[in-house]
Design a protein around this motif. Sequence first.
Motif, PDB file in Angstrom:
ATOM      1  N   LYS A  13       0.858  -1.177   0.000  1.00 29.10           N
ATOM      2  CA  LYS A  13       0.000   0.000   0.000  1.00 29.10           C
ATOM      3  C   LYS A  13       0.895   1.229   0.000  1.00 29.10           C
ATOM      4  O   LYS A  13       2.033   1.171   0.454  1.00 29.10           O
ATOM      5  CB  LYS A  13      -0.877   0.039   1.255  1.00 29.10           C
ATOM      6  CG  LYS A  13      -1.882  -1.075   1.342  1.00 29.10           C
ATOM      7  CD  LYS A  13      -2.689  -0.954   2.621  1.00 29.10           C
ATOM      8  CE  LYS A  13      -3.658  -2.110   2.762  1.00 29.10           C
ATOM      9  NZ  LYS A  13      -4.395  -2.047   4.032  1.00 29.10           N
ATOM     10  N   MET A  14       0.329   2.327  -0.491  1.00 30.39           N
ATOM     11  CA  MET A  14       1.065   3.590  -0.482  1.00 30.39           C
ATOM     12  C   MET A  14       0.232   4.647   0.223  1.00 30.39           C
ATOM     13  O   MET A  14      -0.981   4.725   0.038  1.00 30.39           O
ATOM     14  CB  MET A  14       1.389   4.041  -1.907  1.00 30.39           C
ATOM     15  CG  MET A  14       2.411   3.140  -2.574  1.00 30.39           C
ATOM     16  SD  MET A  14       2.905   3.737  -4.193  1.00 30.39           S
ATOM     17  CE  MET A  14       3.889   5.147  -3.742  1.00 30.39           C
ATOM     18  N   PHE A  15       0.919   5.463   1.021  1.00 29.16           N
ATOM     19  CA  PHE A  15       0.272   6.519   1.783  1.00 29.16           C
ATOM     20  C   PHE A  15       0.907   7.854   1.440  1.00 29.16           C
ATOM     21  O   PHE A  15       2.116   7.958   1.273  1.00 29.16           O
ATOM     22  CB  PHE A  15       0.424   6.245   3.285  1.00 29.16           C
ATOM     23  CG  PHE A  15      -0.179   4.945   3.720  1.00 29.16           C
ATOM     24  CD1 PHE A  15      -1.526   4.862   4.050  1.00 29.16           C
ATOM     25  CD2 PHE A  15       0.585   3.796   3.775  1.00 29.16           C
ATOM     26  CE1 PHE A  15      -2.082   3.650   4.438  1.00 29.16           C
ATOM     27  CE2 PHE A  15       0.037   2.587   4.165  1.00 29.16           C
ATOM     28  CZ  PHE A  15      -1.301   2.506   4.499  1.00 29.16           C
ATOM     29  N   GLY A  16       0.066   8.884   1.370  1.00 31.27           N
ATOM     30  CA  GLY A  16       0.580  10.210   1.081  1.00 31.27           C
ATOM     31  C   GLY A  16      -0.334  10.944   0.120  1.00 31.27           C
ATOM     32  O   GLY A  16      -1.473  10.527  -0.088  1.00 31.27           O
ATOM     33  N   PRO A  17       0.142  11.991  -0.481  1.00 27.35           N
ATOM     34  CA  PRO A  17       1.473  12.557  -0.326  1.00 27.35           C
ATOM     35  C   PRO A  17       1.666  13.124   1.079  1.00 27.35           C
ATOM     36  O   PRO A  17       0.712  13.551   1.730  1.00 27.35           O
ATOM     37  CB  PRO A  17       1.527  13.650  -1.386  1.00 27.35           C
ATOM     38  CG  PRO A  17       0.106  13.991  -1.680  1.00 27.35           C
ATOM     39  CD  PRO A  17      -0.694  12.766  -1.390  1.00 27.35           C
ATOM     40  N   LEU A  18       2.912  13.111   1.545  1.00 27.17           N
ATOM     41  CA  LEU A  18       3.242  13.569   2.885  1.00 27.17           C
ATOM     42  C   LEU A  18       3.685  15.017   2.858  1.00 27.17           C
ATOM     43  O   LEU A  18       4.323  15.467   1.904  1.00 27.17           O
ATOM     44  CB  LEU A  18       4.366  12.702   3.469  1.00 27.17           C
ATOM     45  CG  LEU A  18       4.101  11.205   3.495  1.00 27.17           C
ATOM     46  CD1 LEU A  18       5.337  10.468   3.964  1.00 27.17           C
ATOM     47  CD2 LEU A  18       2.918  10.877   4.379  1.00 27.17           C
ATOM     48  N   ASP A  19       3.383  15.724   3.917  1.00 27.42           N
ATOM     49  CA  ASP A  19       3.796  17.110   4.077  1.00 27.42           C
ATOM     50  C   ASP A  19       5.211  17.120   4.664  1.00 27.42           C
ATOM     51  O   ASP A  19       5.478  16.428   5.650  1.00 27.42           O
ATOM     52  CB  ASP A  19       2.818  17.810   5.013  1.00 27.42           C
ATOM     53  CG  ASP A  19       3.111  19.275   5.214  1.00 27.42           C
ATOM     54  OD1 ASP A  19       4.169  19.755   4.767  1.00 27.42           O
ATOM     55  OD2 ASP A  19       2.274  19.950   5.832  1.00 27.42           O
ATOM     56  N   ALA A  20       6.096  17.901   4.094  1.00 22.73           N
ATOM     57  CA  ALA A  20       7.486  17.960   4.565  1.00 22.73           C
ATOM     58  C   ALA A  20       7.578  18.477   6.001  1.00 22.73           C
ATOM     59  O   ALA A  20       8.551  18.212   6.694  1.00 22.73           O
ATOM     60  CB  ALA A  20       8.316  18.838   3.637  1.00 22.73           C
ATOM     61  N   ALA A  21       6.553  19.180   6.473  1.00 22.20           N
ATOM     62  CA  ALA A  21       6.557  19.711   7.840  1.00 22.20           C
ATOM     63  C   ALA A  21       5.906  18.750   8.839  1.00 22.20           C
ATOM     64  O   ALA A  21       5.827  19.048  10.031  1.00 22.20           O
ATOM     65  CB  ALA A  21       5.838  21.051   7.868  1.00 22.20           C
ATOM     66  N   MET A  22       5.449  17.607   8.366  1.00 22.79           N
ATOM     67  CA  MET A  22       4.762  16.638   9.219  1.00 22.79           C
ATOM     68  C   MET A  22       5.661  16.160  10.356  1.00 22.79           C
ATOM     69  O   MET A  22       6.845  15.933  10.168  1.00 22.79           O
ATOM     70  CB  MET A  22       4.331  15.444   8.366  1.00 22.79           C
ATOM     71  CG  MET A  22       3.614  14.381   9.106  1.00 22.79           C
ATOM     72  SD  MET A  22       3.153  13.085   7.930  1.00 22.79           S
ATOM     73  CE  MET A  22       2.472  11.920   9.065  1.00 22.79           C
ATOM     74  N   LYS A  23       5.074  16.020  11.535  1.00 21.13           N
ATOM     75  CA  LYS A  23       5.805  15.511  12.696  1.00 21.13           C
ATOM     76  C   LYS A  23       5.197  14.175  13.096  1.00 21.13           C
ATOM     77  O   LYS A  23       3.989  14.036  13.228  1.00 21.13           O
ATOM     78  CB  LYS A  23       5.694  16.486  13.879  1.00 21.13           C
ATOM     79  CG  LYS A  23       6.198  17.877  13.592  1.00 21.13           C
ATOM     80  CD  LYS A  23       7.693  17.907  13.478  1.00 21.13           C
ATOM     81  CE  LYS A  23       8.166  19.339  13.264  1.00 21.13           C
ATOM     82  NZ  LYS A  23       9.398  19.448  12.605  1.00 21.13           N
ATOM     83  N   CYS A  24       6.044  13.187  13.296  1.00 21.48           N
ATOM     84  CA  CYS A  24       5.620  11.873  13.764  1.00 21.48           C
ATOM     85  C   CYS A  24       5.987  11.748  15.239  1.00 21.48           C
ATOM     86  O   CYS A  24       6.903  12.417  15.706  1.00 21.48           O
ATOM     87  CB  CYS A  24       6.300  10.767  12.966  1.00 21.48           C
ATOM     88  SG  CYS A  24       5.792  10.734  11.238  1.00 21.48           S
ATOM     89  N   PRO A  25       5.270  10.882  15.968  1.00 21.03           N
ATOM     90  CA  PRO A  25       5.596  10.745  17.395  1.00 21.03           C
ATOM     91  C   PRO A  25       7.028  10.226  17.589  1.00 21.03           C
ATOM     92  O   PRO A  25       7.480   9.358  16.873  1.00 21.03           O
ATOM     93  CB  PRO A  25       4.574   9.726  17.904  1.00 21.03           C
ATOM     94  CG  PRO A  25       3.950   9.126  16.695  1.00 21.03           C
ATOM     95  CD  PRO A  25       4.200  10.019  15.531  1.00 21.03           C
ATOM     96  N   LYS A  26       7.724  10.810  18.560  1.00 20.46           N
ATOM     97  CA  LYS A  26       9.094  10.363  18.853  1.00 20.46           C
ATOM     98  C   LYS A  26       9.083   8.992  19.528  1.00 20.46           C
ATOM     99  O   LYS A  26       9.941   8.182  19.304  1.00 20.46           O
ATOM    100  CB  LYS A  26       9.808  11.367  19.771  1.00 20.46           C
ATOM    101  CG  LYS A  26      10.073  12.692  19.109  1.00 20.46           C
ATOM    102  CD  LYS A  26      11.168  12.549  18.079  1.00 20.46           C
ATOM    103  CE  LYS A  26      11.462  13.897  17.455  1.00 20.46           C
ATOM    104  NZ  LYS A  26      12.182  13.830  16.230  1.00 20.46           N
ATOM    105  N   ASN A  27       8.092   8.755  20.369  1.00 19.53           N
ATOM    106  CA  ASN A  27       7.967   7.476  21.070  1.00 19.53           C
ATOM    107  C   ASN A  27       6.581   6.917  20.759  1.00 19.53           C
ATOM    108  O   ASN A  27       5.654   7.093  21.530  1.00 19.53           O
ATOM    109  CB  ASN A  27       8.159   7.672  22.577  1.00 19.53           C
ATOM    110  CG  ASN A  27       8.177   6.359  23.320  1.00 19.53           C
ATOM    111  OD1 ASN A  27       8.036   5.293  22.718  1.00 19.53           O
ATOM    112  ND2 ASN A  27       8.348   6.430  24.621  1.00 19.53           N
ATOM    113  N   PRO A  28       6.423   6.241  19.612  1.00 13.81           N
ATOM    114  CA  PRO A  28       5.088   5.798  19.173  1.00 13.81           C
ATOM    115  C   PRO A  28       4.428   4.816  20.121  1.00 13.81           C
ATOM    116  O   PRO A  28       3.210   4.683  20.114  1.00 13.81           O
ATOM    117  CB  PRO A  28       5.342   5.164  17.809  1.00 13.81           C
ATOM    118  CG  PRO A  28       6.787   4.880  17.767  1.00 13.81           C
ATOM    119  CD  PRO A  28       7.457   5.845  18.686  1.00 13.81           C
TER     120      PRO A  28
END
Length: 127
Positions: A109-124
Amino acid sequence: MNLRTILVGTLLGSLSMVASAQNDWKASATEVKANHPLVQQFQGCVSAVGLNVELPLLEKAPKLDPKATYLRLNDVGRIRDGYIHTLYVSQDQKTMYIIQAGGLAGTQKMFGPLDAAMKCPKNPDAK
């Protein structure tokens, strides 16, 4: 050799060449490069069991540029049917997708398009 044998051989050869070309990105992203800034930015969004955040699912996979950058975000560890996630970054760095491959039936599967400013959790794990 009859015509049917020739046609079947030609068809199977063509299909294997297409499948090989579409999976070339897998060979270029064989290890997680933990120090890469984009890997650090996006690897908290994924894990071997799937996504850690909601991402838009692409209904139709776009054509991937073989000269783009492919960064592996995770390994499956001890999970037998886990997912491997690869970050696709176009040559101009304006388009990014996450490619999810694996699972029980070996899906992709493919997800996106992603925003370059997106923040993901540091400790998921601590959602």
